[in-house]
Design an enzyme around this catalytic site. Sequence first.
Site, PDB file in Angstrom:
ATOM      1  N   ASP A  21       8.186   4.319  -0.748  1.00  0.00           N
ATOM      2  CA  ASP A  21       7.013   4.522   0.222  1.00  0.00           C
ATOM      3  C   ASP A  21       6.356   3.274  -0.057  1.00  0.00           C
ATOM      4  O   ASP A  21       6.769   2.282  -0.190  1.00  0.00           O
ATOM      5  CB  ASP A  21       6.118   5.463  -0.617  1.00  0.00           C
ATOM      6  N   ASP A  63      -3.373  15.104   1.622  1.00  0.00           N
ATOM      7  CA  ASP A  63      -2.726  14.801   0.161  1.00  0.00           C
ATOM      8  C   ASP A  63      -2.902  15.744  -0.997  1.00  0.00           C
ATOM      9  O   ASP A  63      -4.143  16.276  -0.830  1.00  0.00           O
ATOM     10  CB  ASP A  63      -3.215  13.507  -0.288  1.00  0.00           C
ATOM     11  N   ASP A 104       4.100   7.295   9.299  1.00  0.00           N
ATOM     12  CA  ASP A 104       2.603   7.530   8.906  1.00  0.00           C
ATOM     13  C   ASP A 104       1.732   6.897   9.870  1.00  0.00           C
ATOM     14  O   ASP A 104       1.924   6.109  10.392  1.00  0.00           O
ATOM     15  CB  ASP A 104       2.520   7.330   7.322  1.00  0.00           C
ATOM     16  N   TYR A 118       3.481   8.812  -5.355  1.00  0.00           N
ATOM     17  CA  TYR A 118       2.430   9.469  -6.303  1.00  0.00           C
ATOM     18  C   TYR A 118       2.405   8.776  -7.589  1.00  0.00           C
ATOM     19  O   TYR A 118       1.612   9.392  -8.688  1.00  0.00           O
ATOM     20  CB  TYR A 118       2.405  10.914  -6.411  1.00  0.00           C
TER      21      TYR A 118
END
Length: 361
Positions: free
Chosen positions: A140, A313, A252, A111
Amino acid sequence: MPPPAKRRSELVTLIDFGLGAGACCFGFEGGSRHSGTIRARRTDRGRVAVALEAWLGGADIAPGTRRELHGIRRSAGDDPAALLDAWAARCGRSEGARVGAPYQVGWCSWYYYFHGVTEAAFTDNLAHAADWPFTVIQLDDGYQRAIGDWLLTNEKFPSGVEGVAGQTSARGLTPGLWLAPFVAAPSSRVAAAHPEWFARELERDEPLMGMYHPDWGGVMWELDTTREDVLDHLASTSRSLVEMGYQYLKLDFTFSAAVPGRFSDPTRTPAERVRAGYDAVRAGAGNDAFILGCGCPLGAVIGSVDAMRIGPDVAPWWGVTAASGALPGYDAAAPSTRNAWVSTLGRSFMHRRLWLNDPDC
């Protein structure tokens, strides 16, 4: 404005009649064999008709074949929350839910850096981790050579996947890693080495598109999780990552295994294809690894994952606006604080009964 005359939900639903009339809960007692759809509608007489459908997703059923479906639970009472709690507890027992892992607190690269993360940025944040009550440091999307090549890094990560894990472990923290294990880019090494590993389109002999992601280069191909060699590959990949030190794996975009197409075993339902991939990852990672499901049909992996993303999200705005980039018809799933809050509240009964809830950071 009157409420809709028809409602639809998956796996479980609750109908609250209001005005002291009580509530009814309807739910399937599992989701690993097939998905379950629940439809409710108002009748002409003002009553509510409910239909529950086991969805096999076009799986072939040969004459004389016996296929066991998940059981159905119906309960009624005056406390809607208690009805949902009881359903989740029963479903969790039926599927052997993993609910005992410690809740994870950590830092994730996504993020702030998104795809632009570098090893230098990662290690700079790692150096400050002692100032925060973190246990997990998760790298990530953005480290991999290509989607599908999870053990190979790009030029931004000269130390490689194992080197990043070593730097994290050296500080007494748990290394975590994001991957999308069921898809691969056409340019990936796994696609070049094993073109036979991919499911095919329904109408032509071309690799099946598991998803489209413009930031990854467009079309991603779907691995065929009904093939034993593909399952061996998934298990080998997760085993290698855990041996490097990654005890936290975030899987994911795993809905992709449920995309319609031609698979090696046409008798498997979409839920079974998803579950087979997760079980392979679990087999390789071992019982002690913490596995987080994300972008996944919820019921398919109860008993395989330790935690599950239960909402969209997060985003630094309250509601969905024209600037949110929501796809038509998907406003309720678009990134926003309100949608994250609604999902967290609405699925709170699943926590510690089906898995640990992950509402996104």
